[in-house]
Write an enzyme that holds these catalytic residues in place. Structure first.
Site, short mmCIF file in Angstrom:
data_model
loop_
_atom_site.label_atom_id
_atom_site.label_comp_id
_atom_site.label_asym_id
_atom_site.label_seq_id
_atom_site.Cartn_x
_atom_site.Cartn_y
_atom_site.Cartn_z
N LYS A 170 0.94 -1.34 -0.31
CA LYS A 170 0.23 -0.35 0.08
C LYS A 170 1.35 0.94 0.16
CE LYS A 170 -1.78 3.12 2.97
NZ LYS A 170 -1.66 4.27 1.96
N GLY A 223 6.80 5.38 8.04
CA GLY A 223 6.74 6.46 8.33
C GLY A 223 6.30 7.20 9.52
N SER A 224 5.12 7.60 9.69
CA SER A 224 4.66 8.78 11.33
C SER A 224 5.46 7.60 12.36
CB SER A 224 4.29 9.53 11.55
OG SER A 224 3.18 8.90 11.34
N GLY A 228 2.83 4.32 13.59
CA GLY A 228 3.29 3.22 13.42
C GLY A 228 2.33 2.29 15.35
N GLU A 245 9.71 1.19 11.25
CA GLU A 245 10.34 2.15 10.75
C GLU A 245 9.59 3.74 10.86
OE1 GLU A 245 12.71 5.08 10.08
OE2 GLU A 245 12.71 4.07 7.91
N CYS A 278 14.42 9.39 7.18
CA CYS A 278 14.30 9.06 8.26
C CYS A 278 16.12 9.56 9.08
CB CYS A 278 13.59 8.02 8.38
SG CYS A 278 14.61 7.32 7.59
N GLU A 374 10.19 15.96 14.86
CA GLU A 374 11.50 15.26 13.81
C GLU A 374 10.89 16.33 12.69
OE1 GLU A 374 9.90 11.95 12.41
OE2 GLU A 374 12.20 11.66 10.62
#
Ligand code: TAP
Length: 470
Positions: A170, A223-224, A228, A245, A278, A374
Site C-alpha cells: 500500500k 512512516g510517522s 506506527g 521504521e 528519516c 522531526e
C-alpha cells in the site's frame, strides 16, 4: 495525465474511485490513481494467499531469477519510472534515476541471497538427528511512505519475495505511482499473478483494511511514529512480526580534530531530498573551539545551493505538499520564538510549488520543538559543545535512535562515542546513506525490527524445527 489501476492477482480492475496525484514542484495534477476500498484490499490479500501456495514451493534459485528479472525490467524502464518518481516526489530526474537503480540493487542483492536462507543441523545423542528450516510467513503487508517511495518499498518487498512470501503493498496517496510501476515491472518480468499486489489507497481505508486483515502474516510500515504505534496497537491481539521504521532526530557531532571540509560536506547532506529523510543528521553538534569557523564553512555551502521551481535545476527539491511546507515554516518560526537565530534561509522562496530555503538555525535551546521533533524539511539546527561526555548526553537526549554521525581523527574517541551513542547506526567520518548490504536497526522510538541486509531474511521467515530418529 497518467492513469493507474490497482494490481490485484494479475488483474488491473477498473477503479470505482480515483484520486489525483500532484507534482510538488508545481502542485499541478500529474496522475490519476485508483483508490482501493476495503473490498479491494480483501481481494488483494486473498489473491496473495492463493499465490503463496505455489510461490512457497518455487525453489530458491528460481526465486532469485525472478528477482533478477524484476531488477532488469526496472533498469530497462529507468527513465520512464524515474519520470513518474520525479512527478510525484519533486526530486530531480537524475535523483529519481538513482532511486530506480537503488531499487534494482535491492532486488539483485536479495536475488543473490535466496540460496542463503538456510537452517542448522544440531547434533543429538544416539540415533536422533535434528535440523531446522527457515520457512516463509505467508502474505506480507507493506505500508510505504512518500518520501522515497520506490526505494523504501523495494527494501522490504525484495527480501519478502526472496524468502518465499507474497506481498500486498500500500503506497502513500501522495506518491503511489512509482510503486504501481514496480508492480507493473514485476508482472512484465514474469512474476506469477498474485505474488505482488499493489493497492493504492488512503491510509484510513486501504491501510486500515490491510492492518486489520487476519490473513496478513506480517506487516512492514515506514512512516510517522503516531501511525506506527497505532498499527502496533491494532495488531496487538495477533502474534505477527512487525517491522516499524518511524523516523529520527539524528545527531551529527564534529570534534575539533575532524577534517572540517569533509565534515561540512557531511553536514549539508541533510538537504538532499529537502531533508525529508528519516536518517538525516538534523542536529549538528560542533566543538566550541572550531564552532565559528566550521559553521562558516557550512553556511558557505548552503548559500551556494539553488532553489528553483525546475526539479532538474534546483539543489533543494520541493516539499511533498503545501501542508508540509507550512509545517516546516511553523517549526522555523517556533525556533525564532524560542530564541534561535536563523543564520541562513528560513523562508518560503516563491509561490510556485512547495519549496523551502535550505535553513541553518543557531542558538536554539535543546528542548525547543525544532530541536526535539522531526521537522522533515531542509532545516539544520547547530549547537556548541565543550566536552565529549556533554555532547554524548545531549545527542542521546531524544526519543529517537536511528542514526548518528561522528567526525574525529582520534580512533579511541571514535570507538568510545560509537559505544555510547544510542542509535542503530553510527557513521564515523562519513554521513553515509543506508545501503542494502548493511543493517538498518532502530533504537528507542525509531522503530522495531530490522530491514536491510541478512537481518531481513530472518524477519521474513520463521524457523521450523525437525527432530527425527534415523
Ligand atoms: P504517515 O501518515 O505515517 O504515512 C505513512 C504511510 O502510512 C502512508 O502510506 C499512509 O497512507 C499510511 N497510513 C496512514 N494512516 C494509516 C493507518 N491508520 N493505517 C495504515 N496505514 C496508514 O506519514 P505522513 O503523514 O505521510 O508523514 C507525517 C510524518 O511522518 C512526517 O512529517 C515524518 O515525520 C514522518 N515520516 C517518516 C518517514 C520515515 S522514512 N520514517 C516517512 C514518511 C513520513 P496515506 O499517506 O495514503 O494516508
Amino acid at each position: 495525465m497518467n492513469e493507474y489501476a490497482l494490481r490485484i492477482g494479475g488483474e488491473t480492475p477498473a477503479p470505482s474511485e480515483t484520486m489525483t496525484v500532484t507534482d510538488p514542484s508545481s502542485n499541478e495534477p500529474v496522475s490519476s490513481i485508483a483508490l482501493a476500498d476495503e473490498s479491494d484490499v480483501a481481494a488483494a490479500v486473498t489473491a496473495a494467499e492463493s499465490a503463496f501456495q505455489e510461490w512457497r514451493t518455487v525453489d530458491a534459485v528460481t526465486r532469485g531469477d525472478y528477482l533478477r528479472d524484476i531488477a532488469a525490467t526496472l533498469r530497462d524502464r529507468k527513465t520512464e519510472i524515474a519520470t513518474r518518481h520525479t512527478e510525484e516526489t519533486g526530486r530531480s530526474l537524475a535523483d529519481s534515476e538513482r532511486s530506480v537503480e537503488y531499487a534494482a540493487e535491492y532486488f539483485e542483492y536479495y536475488a543473490g541471497l535466496t540460496h542463503r536462507i538456510t537452517g542448522e543441523t544440531i547434533p543429538l545423542s544416539g540415533e536422533e538427528f535434528d535440523y531446522t528450516r527457515r520457512e516463509p510467513l505467508g502474505v506480507t503487508g507493506h505500508i510505504i511512505p512518500w518520501n522515497s517511495p520506490l526505494l523504501l518499498g523495494s527494501r522490504s518487498i525484495a527480501p519478502a519475495l526472496a524468502c518465499g512470501n507474497t506481498v500486498v503493498a500500500k503506497p502513500a496517496t501522495l506518491a503511489p505511482t512509482s510503486i504501481l510501476e514496480l508492480g507493473r515491472a514485476a508482472a512484465d518480468a514474469g512474476l506469477p499473478d498474485g505474488v505482488l499486489n499493489v493497492v493504492s489507497g488512503r491510509g484510513s481505508t486501504a491501510g486500515e483494511a490491510l492492518v486489520t486483515n487476519d490473513d496478513v502474516q506480517e506487516l512492514t510500515f515506514t512512516g510517522s511514529k503516531a501511525v506506527g504505534l497505532h498499527i502496533r496497537e491494532t495488531v496487538s491481539d495477533r502474534l505477527i512480526p512487525l517491522n516499524l521504521e518511524l523516523g529520527g532526530k539524528s545527531p551529527n557531532i564534529v570534534f575539533a580534530d575532524a577534517d572540517q571540509e569533509a565534515a561540512a560536506d557531511g553536514a549539508v547532506k541533510l538537504f538532499s531530498n529537502a531533508g525529508q529523510s528519516c536518517y538525516a543528521g538534523t542536529r549538528l553538534f560542533v566543538a566550541d573551539d572550531i564552532y565559528d569557523e566550521f559553521i562558516d564553512r557550512v553556511v558557505a555551502r548552503i548559500e551556494t545551493m539553488t532553489v528553483d521551481p525546475d526539479p532538474n535545476e534546483t539543489d533543494v527539491s520541493a516539499l511533498i505538499s503545501p501542508s508540509a511546507q507550512s509545517e516546516v515554516d511553523a517549526y522555523v518560526e517556533s525556533a525564532r520564538e524560542a530564541g534561535g537565530t536563523v543564520r541562513t534561509g528560513g523562508r518560503v522562496p516563491f509561490e510556485e510549488g512547495n519549496f523551502y530555503e535550505p535553513t541553518l538555525i543557531e542558538d536554539v535551546p535543546d528542548d525547543a520543538a525544532v530541536s526535539c521533533e522531526e521537522v522533515f524539511g531542509p532545516v539544520l539546527t547547530a549547537y556548541r559543545f565543550d566536552s565529549e561526555r556533554e555532547v554524548v548526553d545531549r545527542a542521546n537526549d531524544t526519543e529517537y535512535g536511528l542514526y548518528a554521525g561522528v567526525w574525529t581523527t582520534d580512533l579511541d574517541r571514535a570507538n568510545r562515542i560509537t559505544r555510547h551513542i544510542e542509535a542503530g547506526t553510527v557513521t564515523v567520518n562519513n554521513y553515509a546513506s543506508p545501503t542494502p548490504q548493511v543493517p538498518f536497526p532502530a533504537y528507542k522510538q525509531s522503530g522495531m525490527g530490522s530491514e536491510y541486509a541478512t537481518a531481513a531474511l530472518r524477519h521474513y521467515t520463521r524457523v521450523k524445527n525437525v527432530r527425527m530418529t534415523v
